[in-house]
Design a protein around this motif. Sequence first.
Motif, PDB file in Angstrom:
ATOM      1  N   ASP A 102     -25.074  25.272   1.779  1.00 38.36           N
ATOM      2  CA  ASP A 102     -24.380  26.544   1.582  1.00 38.36           C
ATOM      3  C   ASP A 102     -23.279  26.801   2.608  1.00 38.36           C
ATOM      4  O   ASP A 102     -22.358  27.552   2.350  1.00 38.36           O
ATOM      5  N   TYR A 105     -17.547  24.188   3.989  1.00 41.14           N
ATOM      6  CA  TYR A 105     -16.200  24.734   3.793  1.00 41.14           C
ATOM      7  C   TYR A 105     -15.192  23.644   4.109  1.00 41.14           C
ATOM      8  O   TYR A 105     -15.550  22.571   4.600  1.00 41.14           O
ATOM      9  N   GLY A 112     -18.076  30.573   5.020  1.00 34.99           N
ATOM     10  CA  GLY A 112     -18.739  31.718   4.410  1.00 34.99           C
ATOM     11  C   GLY A 112     -17.992  32.378   3.271  1.00 34.99           C
ATOM     12  O   GLY A 112     -18.420  33.417   2.769  1.00 34.99           O
ATOM     13  N   THR A 113     -16.868  31.816   2.825  1.00 34.70           N
ATOM     14  CA  THR A 113     -16.088  32.467   1.769  1.00 34.70           C
ATOM     15  C   THR A 113     -16.449  31.978   0.366  1.00 34.70           C
ATOM     16  O   THR A 113     -16.002  32.564  -0.604  1.00 34.70           O
ATOM     17  N   SER A 115     -19.254  31.859  -2.073  1.00 35.16           N
ATOM     18  CA  SER A 115     -20.617  32.311  -2.342  1.00 35.16           C
ATOM     19  C   SER A 115     -21.153  31.794  -3.677  1.00 35.16           C
ATOM     20  O   SER A 115     -22.359  31.772  -3.886  1.00 35.16           O
ATOM     21  N   ASP A 116     -20.274  31.365  -4.564  1.00 36.64           N
ATOM     22  CA  ASP A 116     -20.689  30.825  -5.865  1.00 36.64           C
ATOM     23  C   ASP A 116     -21.118  29.367  -5.662  1.00 36.64           C
ATOM     24  O   ASP A 116     -20.303  28.504  -5.343  1.00 36.64           O
ATOM     25  N   ARG A 117     -22.409  29.088  -5.854  1.00 38.18           N
ATOM     26  CA  ARG A 117     -22.948  27.752  -5.585  1.00 38.18           C
ATOM     27  C   ARG A 117     -22.317  26.677  -6.479  1.00 38.18           C
ATOM     28  O   ARG A 117     -22.097  25.562  -6.026  1.00 38.18           O
ATOM     29  N   LEU A 120     -18.901  26.005  -5.130  1.00 39.16           N
ATOM     30  CA  LEU A 120     -19.050  25.271  -3.875  1.00 39.16           C
ATOM     31  C   LEU A 120     -19.208  23.775  -4.143  1.00 39.16           C
ATOM     32  O   LEU A 120     -18.556  22.946  -3.511  1.00 39.16           O
TER      33      LEU A 120
END
Length: 187
Positions: A102, A105, A112-113, A115-117, A120
């Motif tokens: 999670d 980046y 931390g920007t 949030s959609d897994r 990601l």
Amino acid sequence: MTGAGTWHESQLSVKVDWGVATRAWAETALPELEQVASSFGDSITYTDLAERIQRSTGYRTEMLLGNWIGQVLEVVLLRTLSEDLPPLTSLVVRKETGGVGDGYYNREQAPGTISDRVLLQQIAARDRLACYRVYCPDTPTDAVPQMTLLSIQKNSKLALRQDTPRERVCPSCYLVLPLDGQCDSCD
């Protein structure tokens, strides 16, 4: 047991400064990840990378993997940014899912920007392809971003488990019922 939270194999009972170990692990992780990127479609789990860098440097820790590997990968990521290298940290995946963690980046997305897994994992797949294009001469010219082989294997096993109907059991004797649903033992 060593008696020290982080140590070097040459002096098991002497605690090593955390920054020294982290820098050594990061220096070792970069070429490890470049090696992974040299094989199209390859990836490495956090666990395997941690074992490789600890074995290579001789620095060991008793900390839980999730409490320290991100710090090492942060150093690697910052180096890839400063040296204009592809995002090699995209090659490091969770053994449970085959996807990045999670906290992943890259140069376009700040920590931390994302949030959609699903997004990601798509971003990481694109980043892995960028790594293969730099380090793997066998990367097909028409290659597209893809999930890791581990992720594909994990998802196909999950789909197989979900598609397989659960066996029905007799509520009285707990034997598996035949297809007609009538228990042969209790009739």
